[in-house]
Scaffold this motif. Structure first.
Motif, PDB file in Angstrom:
ATOM      1  N   GLU A  85       0.815  -1.220   0.000  1.00 42.94           N
ATOM      2  CA  GLU A  85       0.000   0.000   0.000  1.00 42.94           C
ATOM      3  C   GLU A  85       0.843   1.262   0.000  1.00 42.94           C
ATOM      4  O   GLU A  85       0.414   2.289  -0.504  1.00 42.94           O
ATOM      5  N   ASP A  86       2.034   1.212   0.590  1.00 42.05           N
ATOM      6  CA  ASP A  86       2.877   2.410   0.599  1.00 42.05           C
ATOM      7  C   ASP A  86       4.340   2.019   0.425  1.00 42.05           C
ATOM      8  O   ASP A  86       4.720   0.863   0.562  1.00 42.05           O
ATOM      9  N   ASP A  87       5.149   3.027   0.134  1.00 39.83           N
ATOM     10  CA  ASP A  87       6.564   2.795  -0.151  1.00 39.83           C
ATOM     11  C   ASP A  87       7.365   2.375   1.073  1.00 39.83           C
ATOM     12  O   ASP A  87       8.483   1.893   0.941  1.00 39.83           O
ATOM     13  N   ASP A  88       6.823   2.579   2.280  1.00 41.43           N
ATOM     14  CA  ASP A  88       7.528   2.201   3.508  1.00 41.43           C
ATOM     15  C   ASP A  88       7.232   0.770   3.932  1.00 41.43           C
ATOM     16  O   ASP A  88       7.814   0.282   4.897  1.00 41.43           O
ATOM     17  N   ASP A  89       6.328   0.107   3.252  1.00 46.80           N
ATOM     18  CA  ASP A  89       5.991  -1.279   3.575  1.00 46.80           C
ATOM     19  C   ASP A  89       7.239  -2.139   3.416  1.00 46.80           C
ATOM     20  O   ASP A  89       7.955  -2.037   2.415  1.00 46.80           O
TER      21      ASP A  89
END
Length: 164
Positions: A85-89
């Motif tokens: 869902e996000d780039d920090d996953d």
């Protein structure tokens, strides 16, 4: 900058997860105080380059699923087909650790010493390694085979830690 792939042996996935939590996600080998016995490589990914060595030893054509494995890190649920869902996953950023099936370990461990050089020569002729001398690949193959033998003999498993 290249993709790092560290191949190592460990008693089980729980030991690997504990080590990753304690070391802030690795690496676990190739450092001053390694957690596990293994080897650091660049560009020897598990599915293709390592998989080609396994296919050569088995005397079968390479396929993307020749190296059966299970992801053990990250420990969060794997995202669906749409991706993280996000780039920090952690599934987007890594590192990632997979445990190879014991059949992969045993294939490597059982290659007869006299057959290693022929396997290395064939490995050096794959598209991804073309231009690499068999003499340069032989030490890597020897370490991977010895690592698999030690893992088999100790009832351990083989793993690959991958980081961008």
């Amino acid at each position: 900058m290249g993709v790092e792939n560290d191949y190592f042996r460990a008693p089980d996935a729980a030991a690997v997860v504990r080590a990753l939590e304690e070391t802030d996600t690795g690496p676990l080998v190739g450092v001053a105080d390694p957690v596990f016995d293994g080897i650091s490589t660049k560009g020897v990914d598990p599915a293709v380059v390592f998989g080609q060595l396994i296919a050569i030893i088995k005397s079968v054509p390479w396929s993307v699923d020749i190296v059966a494995s299970t992801m053990v890190w990250p420990t969060s649920p794997m995202p669906g087909p749409e991706g993280p869902e996000d780039d920090d996953d952690p599934w987007a950023t890594g590192p990632w650790v997979e445990e190879f099936s014991d059949s992969v370990r045993d294939i490597l461990a059982s290659v007869p010493d006299p057959d290693v050089q022929d396997a290395v020569v064939a490995w050096s002729q794959t598209d991804e390694l073309r231009g690499t001398s068999p003499d340069d690949l032989r030490p890597l193959a020897d370490v991977l085979i010895e690592l698999a033998r030690q893992a088999r003999d100790a009832g351990e498993h083989l793993y690959c830690w991958t980081c961008l």
